[in-house]
Scaffold this motif. Structure first.
Motif, mmCIF file in Angstrom:
data_model
loop_
_atom_site.group_PDB
_atom_site.id
_atom_site.type_symbol
_atom_site.label_atom_id
_atom_site.label_comp_id
_atom_site.label_asym_id
_atom_site.label_seq_id
_atom_site.Cartn_x
_atom_site.Cartn_y
_atom_site.Cartn_z
ATOM 1 N N GLU A 286 30.653 11.520 30.509
ATOM 2 C CA GLU A 286 31.942 11.679 29.844
ATOM 3 C C GLU A 286 32.098 13.152 29.502
ATOM 4 O O GLU A 286 31.147 13.795 29.060
ATOM 5 C CB GLU A 286 32.001 10.857 28.553
ATOM 6 N N PHE A 287 33.295 13.705 29.736
ATOM 7 C CA PHE A 287 33.503 15.095 29.323
ATOM 8 C C PHE A 287 34.968 15.338 28.948
ATOM 9 O O PHE A 287 35.878 14.653 29.432
ATOM 10 C CB PHE A 287 33.045 16.080 30.404
ATOM 11 N N THR A 288 35.136 16.305 28.061
ATOM 12 C CA THR A 288 36.451 16.699 27.578
ATOM 13 C C THR A 288 36.771 18.098 28.082
ATOM 14 O O THR A 288 35.933 18.997 28.014
ATOM 15 C CB THR A 288 36.495 16.693 26.044
ATOM 16 N N MET A 289 38.003 18.263 28.592
ATOM 17 C CA MET A 289 38.430 19.567 29.082
ATOM 18 C C MET A 289 39.933 19.701 28.881
ATOM 19 O O MET A 289 40.697 18.817 29.280
ATOM 20 C CB MET A 289 38.066 19.721 30.562
ATOM 21 N N LEU A 290 40.336 20.774 28.220
ATOM 22 C CA LEU A 290 41.753 20.993 27.890
ATOM 23 C C LEU A 290 42.352 19.786 27.177
ATOM 24 O O LEU A 290 43.491 19.394 27.435
ATOM 25 C CB LEU A 290 42.555 21.334 29.157
ATOM 26 N N THR A 296 32.977 9.614 34.704
ATOM 27 C CA THR A 296 32.570 9.477 36.095
ATOM 28 C C THR A 296 31.114 9.021 36.135
ATOM 29 O O THR A 296 30.439 8.968 35.109
ATOM 30 C CB THR A 296 32.735 10.801 36.872
ATOM 31 N N ILE A 297 30.652 8.727 37.338
ATOM 32 C CA ILE A 297 29.254 8.365 37.569
ATOM 33 C C ILE A 297 28.649 9.355 38.562
ATOM 34 O O ILE A 297 29.198 9.561 39.655
ATOM 35 C CB ILE A 297 29.117 6.930 38.121
ATOM 36 N N LEU A 298 27.546 9.970 38.176
ATOM 37 C CA LEU A 298 26.807 10.810 39.116
ATOM 38 C C LEU A 298 25.788 9.927 39.835
ATOM 39 O O LEU A 298 25.095 9.135 39.196
ATOM 40 C CB LEU A 298 26.075 11.935 38.381
ATOM 41 N N ILE A 367 25.360 11.267 29.629
ATOM 42 C CA ILE A 367 25.591 12.530 28.914
ATOM 43 C C ILE A 367 27.071 12.628 28.548
ATOM 44 O O ILE A 367 27.930 12.041 29.212
ATOM 45 C CB ILE A 367 25.180 13.766 29.731
ATOM 46 N N LYS A 368 27.312 13.360 27.490
ATOM 47 C CA LYS A 368 28.670 13.589 27.027
ATOM 48 C C LYS A 368 28.842 15.084 26.794
ATOM 49 O O LYS A 368 28.077 15.701 26.031
ATOM 50 C CB LYS A 368 28.923 12.810 25.722
#
Length: 374
Positions: A286-290, A296-298, A367-368
């Motif tokens: 999970e990630f935050t941008m703008l 997503t899944i890696l 991961i976040k």
């Protein structure tokens, strides 16, 4: 008047007037900017930093980073710029902008910097190639001005003497500060009277430099000049940086004392990665941008976080992919990663949980991340 844009981090731009434009060689030129009194604080900087310039090229807005050649005590912004082809953006910058024109320039940034130590006896060695001399010039002018006990050695490579940029400034520094500064020019496509100065700056050339130039130390008969080196500065293309950084390291210079600035995208590691990690598959990210959240899944942790997110077409910020520029800096809010190399983050930033996505291998099932650090 000011503008803000997001380029990995929030960048502040101001309109500055070009006060001087000079053609230096057939493919390089310099720009000098006037800093209004009300923007003096905004444009205070450290030697080795850069600014971003925003301009029009073929009807499109372009933002390029250029290192400053000026030193902080000069209280002005001077840039050295290389024109990469007649149709490139820098060619448009040279053709369309002249003395008296206003252009958007960002506030200074970058961490190709050194802690000033005016009361210490130091030896600093620099290697530069082509336009890579620009931040080195800023460093050397600043050190000669503020550190009376520091001695400097510059090894500067170019294809030919015709392409040697800022030679007048460098030679002037050598004449006025010859007791503390020595400069050696190398040419890769021009025969030299002394074969020593013919060829590229690489591992073999470094061995010769150590044995034939940085050998006898007048200040200490029991050691060599190389033994006394405190800091190494390297600026140029990625392969040159990789070769020289590793050679310096293998010749006894700690990695923390080897500083480099990259002038192009470079996808390889500067130092070889020697660690192995347990395989983890189907990693949740999970990630935050703008302000927007993504999930997503890696597939696994065989590659770094940034490279995997880019392969999935996420518009995450990056520039070098080699842990140097800091564009992909983010905070790790959950999970665990291994930071392979770090030329950019400070100890404080690391203690706050900041990582470089391009240098991070995942070590947990989830991961976040948060890229919105500004």
């Amino acid at each position: 008047m000011e503008q803000q844009i997001y380029k990995g981090k929030l960048i502040q731009f101001h309109l500055l007037k070009i006060t001087k434009k000079e053609e230096l060689t057939k493919n390089t030129f310099s720009l000098e900017f006037e800093i209004p009194e009300n923007l003096k604080d905004n444009f205070s900087f450290e030697a080795g930093q850069f600014v971003s310039v925003k301009f029009q090229s073929h009807g499109k807005e372009v933002i390029n980073d250029y290192s400053m050649t000026s030193a902080p005590y000069e209280e002005k912004i001077c840039l050295g710029i290389k024109v990469n082809g007649s149709e490139g953006a820098t060619s448009q910058l040279f053709q369309n902008y002249n003395t008296g024109d206003n252009i958007w320039v960002s506030e200074p940034a970058g961490r190709f910097t050194l802690v000033s130590k005016p009361h210490e006896f130091r030896t600093i060695v620099a290697f530069a190639a082509g336009i890579g001399i620009t931040p080195i010039l800023s460093h050397f002018k600043n050190i000669l001005h503020t550190e009376p006990r520091t001695r400097l050695f510059l090894f500067f490579g170019n294809k030919s003497s015709e392409e040697l940029i800022f030679r007048d400034q460098l030679d002037d520094l050598a004449r006025t500060c010859g007791d503390r500064l020595q400069i050696f020019y190398f040419f890769s496509q021009e025969k030299t009277a002394d074969q020593f100065f013919y060829g590229r700056l690489d591992e073999k050339k470094l061995n010769l430099i150590i044995n034939q130039i940085l050998h006898l130390d007048d200040t200490d008969e029991e050691s060599t000049i190389w033994d006394a080196v405190d800091e190494v500065l390297i600026c140029g293309k990625g392969e040159m940086i990789k070769t020289l950084a590793n050679a310096c390291y293998h010749h006894g210079i700690p990695k923390k004392n080897i500083h480099f600035e990259l002038f192009e995208e470079y996808n390889d590691d500067i130092y070889p990665i020697e660690k192995e990690f347990p395989l983890i598959e189907n990693i949740e990210v999970e990630f935050t941008m703008l302000g927007k959240k993504y999930t997503t899944i890696l597939p696994d942790n065989k590659d770094r976080v940034l490279q995997q997110l880019l392969s999935q077409k996420f518009p995450v910020p990056y520039s070098c992919k080699s842990g140097i520029c800091g564009s992909c800096e983010c905070s790790l809010d959950e999970g665990e990663v291994e930071l392979l190399e770090n030329e950019y983050l400070t100890e404080k930033e690391e203690s706050l949980g900041h990582i470089l996505a391009c240098m991070s291998i995942v070590k947990s099932k989830k991961i976040k991340l948060n890229f919105d650090l500004s």
